[in-house]
Design a protein around this motif. Structure first.
Motif, mmCIF file in Angstrom:
data_model
loop_
_atom_site.group_PDB
_atom_site.id
_atom_site.type_symbol
_atom_site.label_atom_id
_atom_site.label_comp_id
_atom_site.label_asym_id
_atom_site.label_seq_id
_atom_site.Cartn_x
_atom_site.Cartn_y
_atom_site.Cartn_z
ATOM 1 N N VAL A 74 94.798 40.000 53.466
ATOM 2 C CA VAL A 74 93.998 39.032 52.710
ATOM 3 C C VAL A 74 92.510 39.235 52.978
ATOM 4 O O VAL A 74 91.689 39.142 52.068
ATOM 5 N N VAL A 75 92.154 39.534 54.217
ATOM 6 C CA VAL A 75 90.754 39.707 54.615
ATOM 7 C C VAL A 75 90.610 41.044 55.329
ATOM 8 O O VAL A 75 91.451 41.414 56.145
ATOM 9 N N TRP A 76 89.530 41.740 54.999
ATOM 10 C CA TRP A 76 89.183 42.979 55.683
ATOM 11 C C TRP A 76 87.868 42.754 56.395
ATOM 12 O O TRP A 76 86.927 42.199 55.823
ATOM 13 N N GLN A 77 87.805 43.169 57.657
ATOM 14 C CA GLN A 77 86.571 43.104 58.436
ATOM 15 C C GLN A 77 86.291 44.503 58.966
ATOM 16 O O GLN A 77 87.159 45.126 59.587
ATOM 17 N N VAL A 78 85.076 44.965 58.711
ATOM 18 C CA VAL A 78 84.692 46.318 59.087
ATOM 19 C C VAL A 78 83.367 46.256 59.842
ATOM 20 O O VAL A 78 82.383 45.713 59.334
ATOM 21 N N ALA A 79 83.362 46.797 61.052
ATOM 22 C CA ALA A 79 82.118 46.895 61.835
ATOM 23 C C ALA A 79 81.435 48.202 61.447
ATOM 24 O O ALA A 79 82.049 49.267 61.477
ATOM 25 N N ILE A 80 80.166 48.097 61.066
ATOM 26 C CA ILE A 80 79.382 49.264 60.693
ATOM 27 C C ILE A 80 78.202 49.340 61.654
ATOM 28 O O ILE A 80 77.421 48.390 61.775
ATOM 29 N N THR A 81 78.086 50.471 62.340
ATOM 30 C CA THR A 81 77.059 50.657 63.373
ATOM 31 C C THR A 81 76.193 51.857 63.011
ATOM 32 O O THR A 81 76.698 52.906 62.642
ATOM 33 N N ARG A 82 74.873 51.664 63.141
ATOM 34 C CA ARG A 82 73.944 52.787 62.927
ATOM 35 C C ARG A 82 73.885 53.607 64.216
ATOM 36 O O ARG A 82 73.751 53.044 65.309
ATOM 37 N N SER A 83 73.957 54.919 64.067
ATOM 38 C CA SER A 83 73.870 55.782 65.244
ATOM 39 C C SER A 83 72.501 55.635 65.895
ATOM 40 O O SER A 83 71.519 55.271 65.241
ATOM 41 N N ARG A 84 72.427 55.924 67.153
ATOM 42 C CA ARG A 84 71.177 55.766 67.904
ATOM 43 C C ARG A 84 70.207 56.904 67.641
ATOM 44 O O ARG A 84 69.016 56.756 67.857
ATOM 45 N N GLY A 85 70.706 58.033 67.207
ATOM 46 C CA GLY A 85 69.831 59.199 67.030
ATOM 47 C C GLY A 85 69.382 59.336 65.670
ATOM 48 O O GLY A 85 68.476 59.420 65.054
#
Length: 85
Positions: A74-85
């Motif tokens: 029913v629900v999708w949760q996605v963590a999106i992280t920017r790379s440090r470099g």
């Protein structure tokens, strides 16, 4: 939409469910642009955002990592992280 600073413990939540479809991608792209290196936001949606995730990878190759925190049905949760470099 502001994104978290790298030293902030709680990521920003970007909930697309109440938005009309034309607003969704623009909202995510704005959040990606504002995301500091090492910072994360959590995308919440009412369907798997696979075409959006493919577009992110095509537009910004190897800039963001994606982790599914909740994968439906029913629900999708996605963590999106920017790379440090």
């Amino acid at each position: 939409m502001p994104a978290t600073k790298p030293d902030t413990a709680d990521p920003v939540i970007v909930d697309l469910r109440p938005m009309i479809p034309p607003e969704r991608h623009a909202t995510v792209f704005a959040a990606l642009d504002a995301l500091a290196p090492g910072a994360t936001f959590v995308l919440i949606n009412d369907h798997a955002p696979l075409p959006l995730l493919r577009r992110i990878e095509e537009t910004w190759p190897d800039v963001f990592t994606v982790e599914f925190l909740q994968d439906g049905p029913v629900v999708w949760q996605v963590a999106i992280t920017r790379s440090r470099g």
